[in-house]
Design a protein around this motif. Structure first.
Motif, PDB file in Angstrom:
ATOM      1  N   THR A 101       0.494  -1.523  -0.037  1.00  0.00           N
ATOM      2  CA  THR A 101       0.257  -0.024   0.345  1.00  0.00           C
ATOM      3  C   THR A 101       0.731   1.121  -0.027  1.00  0.00           C
ATOM      4  O   THR A 101       0.188   2.129   0.089  1.00  0.00           O
ATOM      5  CB  THR A 101      -0.728   0.767   1.284  1.00  0.00           C
ATOM      6  OG1 THR A 101      -0.150  -0.092   2.368  1.00  0.00           O
ATOM      7  CG2 THR A 101      -1.897  -0.996   1.305  1.00  0.00           C
ATOM      8  N   GLN A 102       1.892   1.484  -0.236  1.00  0.00           N
ATOM      9  CA  GLN A 102       2.889   2.394  -0.892  1.00  0.00           C
ATOM     10  C   GLN A 102       2.851   2.997  -1.916  1.00  0.00           C
ATOM     11  O   GLN A 102       2.665   2.234  -2.630  1.00  0.00           O
ATOM     12  CB  GLN A 102       4.045   1.950  -0.021  1.00  0.00           C
ATOM     13  CG  GLN A 102       5.168   1.318   1.578  1.00  0.00           C
ATOM     14  CD  GLN A 102       6.214   0.923   1.814  1.00  0.00           C
ATOM     15  OE1 GLN A 102       6.925   0.579   0.523  1.00  0.00           O
ATOM     16  NE2 GLN A 102       6.832   1.453   3.180  1.00  0.00           N
ATOM     17  N   ALA A 103       3.373   4.937  -2.061  1.00  0.00           N
ATOM     18  CA  ALA A 103       3.045   5.071  -2.775  1.00  0.00           C
ATOM     19  C   ALA A 103       3.210   4.562  -3.787  1.00  0.00           C
ATOM     20  O   ALA A 103       2.789   4.748  -5.296  1.00  0.00           O
ATOM     21  CB  ALA A 103       3.441   6.326  -2.925  1.00  0.00           C
ATOM     22  N   ASP A 104       4.740   4.214  -4.444  1.00  0.00           N
ATOM     23  CA  ASP A 104       5.393   3.635  -5.210  1.00  0.00           C
ATOM     24  C   ASP A 104       4.411   2.218  -6.236  1.00  0.00           C
ATOM     25  O   ASP A 104       4.721   2.127  -7.290  1.00  0.00           O
ATOM     26  CB  ASP A 104       6.870   3.070  -5.240  1.00  0.00           C
ATOM     27  CG  ASP A 104       6.523   1.831  -4.087  1.00  0.00           C
ATOM     28  OD1 ASP A 104       6.012   1.875  -2.911  1.00  0.00           O
ATOM     29  OD2 ASP A 104       7.779   1.132  -4.874  1.00  0.00           O
ATOM     30  N   ASN A 106       0.697   2.565  -6.062  1.00  0.00           N
ATOM     31  CA  ASN A 106       0.298   2.970  -6.965  1.00  0.00           C
ATOM     32  C   ASN A 106      -0.029   3.741  -8.406  1.00  0.00           C
ATOM     33  O   ASN A 106       0.024   5.049  -8.292  1.00  0.00           O
ATOM     34  CB  ASN A 106      -1.061   3.602  -5.953  1.00  0.00           C
ATOM     35  CG  ASN A 106      -1.038   2.629  -4.482  1.00  0.00           C
ATOM     36  OD1 ASN A 106      -1.395   1.849  -4.625  1.00  0.00           O
ATOM     37  ND2 ASN A 106      -1.176   3.193  -2.998  1.00  0.00           N
ATOM     38  N   LEU A 107       0.199   3.037  -9.170  1.00  0.00           N
ATOM     39  CA  LEU A 107       0.737   3.642 -10.464  1.00  0.00           C
ATOM     40  C   LEU A 107      -0.645   3.184 -11.651  1.00  0.00           C
ATOM     41  O   LEU A 107      -0.802   1.750 -11.537  1.00  0.00           O
ATOM     42  CB  LEU A 107       1.654   3.302 -11.294  1.00  0.00           C
ATOM     43  CG  LEU A 107       1.606   3.931 -12.597  1.00  0.00           C
ATOM     44  CD1 LEU A 107       2.112   5.969 -12.348  1.00  0.00           C
ATOM     45  CD2 LEU A 107       3.441   2.849 -12.530  1.00  0.00           C
ATOM     46  N   LYS A 345       2.622  -3.558  -9.751  1.00  0.00           N
ATOM     47  CA  LYS A 345       2.937  -3.333  -8.340  1.00  0.00           C
ATOM     48  C   LYS A 345       4.501  -5.483  -7.894  1.00  0.00           C
ATOM     49  O   LYS A 345       5.201  -5.284  -7.388  1.00  0.00           O
ATOM     50  CB  LYS A 345       1.755  -4.566  -7.388  1.00  0.00           C
ATOM     51  CG  LYS A 345       0.523  -3.230  -6.883  1.00  0.00           C
ATOM     52  CD  LYS A 345      -0.603  -3.642  -6.831  1.00  0.00           C
ATOM     53  CE  LYS A 345      -1.554  -2.704  -6.258  1.00  0.00           C
ATOM     54  NZ  LYS A 345      -1.228  -1.774  -5.283  1.00  0.00           N
ATOM     55  N   GLN A 348       7.746  -3.692  -9.083  1.00  0.00           N
ATOM     56  CA  GLN A 348       8.367  -2.600  -7.729  1.00  0.00           C
ATOM     57  C   GLN A 348       8.007  -3.898  -6.369  1.00  0.00           C
ATOM     58  O   GLN A 348       9.357  -3.575  -5.655  1.00  0.00           O
ATOM     59  CB  GLN A 348       6.673  -1.749  -7.037  1.00  0.00           C
ATOM     60  CG  GLN A 348       6.464  -0.687  -8.255  1.00  0.00           C
ATOM     61  CD  GLN A 348       7.720  -0.143  -8.408  1.00  0.00           C
ATOM     62  OE1 GLN A 348       8.099  -0.300  -9.795  1.00  0.00           O
ATOM     63  NE2 GLN A 348       7.897   0.365  -7.536  1.00  0.00           N
TER      64      GLN A 348
END
Length: 540
Positions: A101-104, A106-107, A345, A348
């Protein structure tokens, strides 16, 4: 009848080779172990294949359905079923939920919402290649062009069986093994499995229980060929499910050389490769070997389901240097694709390998914590088994312990094994029985330990209750009817089977020995309330 029609052998038109293959199929793929014949009724709305698929289930599916209908919940359903049967890692939800759920993560860009290359987005395949190069210790960088991405390793087994075998042909595998492979290769591709049976006896060149040797593979292959069955491939599970074995480099080389001699493809499932939780054990990947005996026929599978504890995210990857195989599997990826946002995801997640100060999460945070938690849970369950006097294989990989419950079977049959399995389920704990893994010896069970402490404690209490009840019943039965000792066909446990060095058969009157007396004392201690009534505090 449905199976005959589906395999094209109905109507009496088959030749001798087809008939021999069919007989072998019936013997090696026991449909009674995969479905419940008493429930079978042929649906007029389904094809022969559809009818087979609709009843294709065994104890694994039955238990899984029962669990989902009555899940244990500490607050909402404390009397529900505790699941020690499904191989999932439930120890690291806190770490994974935070990372995912970290920012990177959520693309949302246009390419992720459009059709990808069916082999997977190239950014993900490049990351998978780098990841496998690093963790498999590959001697040279692995290539993204050899990577294919599907929605789980079950889909990979299905796709590989379909493109490597024709209907009715077979794949060689050692038993016991993860039983879901039977469905994966059969339901779409109509491919059968030929079994190399392993047992707990140490004979010949074996040095440990259930050891896979080239001799056992040779025998299984020759038996199948003698009966007219064409075997196209060999499946290796490393680390092995349900045994927890990790193959040495020399063993892997021997298996691959065997396959090369017989021109067999080798499908290597390494899905637990990062779940080796003890430093005393070393995992060797096929991709880390200096030289593959037959690289064009060697295909390696891995996924994030087990090692990252995210079985709800369907992601598996295949690495093969054979572009014919890669392209054939890719054509089936149309049915088994991974959606674009999930591919991002996963890329990442795999990027965090610890190769730089800024990117260290997998090695320094996740794997360190995961291995410590797995080891602690494994220690708790195995200590409980030792207290109960139950033998088990002591291994350091995966989420499971292979347990010897043979002393709780009076006659030592698979029917008794199934009754014991149902008894556990009736007492609200789901285990997996040996028959679900095509084990040749009745009485072996698999327990999953990768769970939270409170569920492990309650589940082991329920297991203890069933076993103690069963012990009392067997003692009563022996008093009423002295047993007939039958050592033939019963395998010996060895030093590799922990706690009880030799498997004890139920003994007749007058044949007691030290082991029997110790077992009796342990049973009396467990059934007595003396320790509860006479505590140290009371004495003080």
């Amino acid at each position: 009848q449905a199976l005959s029609e589906m395999t094209g052998m109905g109507g009496g038109a088959g030749n001798l080779q087809e008939m021999r293959a069919r007989l072998l199929t019936e013997r090696r793929v026991d449909m009674h172990g995969l479905c419940n014949p008493s429930d079978f009724h042929r649906s007029p709305y389904l094809s022969a294949r559809g009818n087979i698929a609709s009843i294709f289930r065994g104890s694994t599916e039955e238990g899984y359905k029962a669990y989902h209908a009555d899940k244990y919940d500490e607050d909402k359903n404390p009397n529900g079923i505790i699941n020690f049967g499904t191989s999932e890692n439930k120890l690291c939800f806190d770490l994974m939920s935070k990372r995912l759920t970290q920012a990177d993560m959520n693309l949302m860009e246009p390419p992720l919402l459009q059709y990808p290359d069916w082999k997977g987005h190239m950014f993900l395949r490049e990351e998978v290649a780098r990841f496998l190069t690093y963790y498999c210790k590959a001697p040279a960088p692995l290539k993204a062009e050899n990577v294919i991405v599907l929605n789980g390793c079950g889909s990979l087994f299905s796709a590989l069986a379909t493109v490597l075998c024709d209907p009715g042909e077979a794949v060689l595998i050692a038993t016991p093994f993860y039983g879901g492979i039977i469905q994966s290769v059969f339901l779409y591709g109509n491919v059968k499995l030929v079994y190399a049976y392993l047992d707990s006896k140490i004979t010949g060149t074996s040095t440990r229980p259930f050891q896979l040797t080239v001799e056992k593979l040779e025998k299984a292959l020759q038996d199948a060929r003698a009966e007219g069955v064409t075997v196209r491939a060999l499946i290796l599970l490393n680390p092995q499910n349900p045994l927890g074995d990790i193959y040495s480099l020399s063993e892997l080389r021997d298996y691959l050389e065997f396959a090369k001699r017989h021109e067999l493809h080798v499908i290597v499932d390494e899905i637990y490769m990062l779940s080796v939780f003890d430093e005393s054990a070393t995992f060797h990947s096929v991709l880390g070997m200096d030289r593959l005996p037959d690289p064009q026929r060697t295909h390696v599978m891995w996924g994030i389901t087990k090692d990252f504890g995210v079985s709800g995210i369907r992601f598996g990857t295949l690495y093969t240097e054979n572009q014919d195989v890669a392209n054939a599997v890719a054509s089936l990826c149309y049915f088994h694709g991974v959606c674009g946002p999930v591919q991002h995801k996963v890329a990442q997640l795999l990027r965090d390998r610890g190769e730089s100060v800024a990117s260290y999460w997998i090695n320094q945070v996740y794997l360190r914590a995961n291995h410590a938690r797995l080891k602690a849970a494994h220690t708790y369950v195995t200590d409980e088994l030792k207290t109960l006097g139950v033998p088990f294989l002591n291994r350091n990989a995966g989420f499971f312990v292979w347990i010897d419950f043979r002393k709780y079977l009076r006659a030592g049959t698979f029917e008794e094994e199934m009754l014991l399995w149902r008894r556990f389920l009736d007492n609200k704990v789901l285990l997996s029985c040996g028959k679900a893994f095509e084990c040749s010896e009745p009485g072996w069970f698999r327990i999953i330990f990768a769970d939270k402490t409170h569920r492990l404690q309650l589940g082991m209490q329920r297991i203890r209750k069933v076993l103690e009840e069963r012990e009392r019943e067997i003692l009563a039965e022996e008093k009423e009817q002295p047993c007939q000792s039958d050592q033939d066909g019963k395998a010996d446990s060895t030093d590799e089977v922990i706690f009880v060095s030799r498997h004890q058969e139920p003994t007749c009157a007058g044949s007691s020995n030290l082991g029997d007396l110790i077992g009796l004392l342990q049973q009396q201690m467990r059934s007595s309330d003396w320790l509860q009534k006479n505590t140290a505090e009371q004495f003080a």
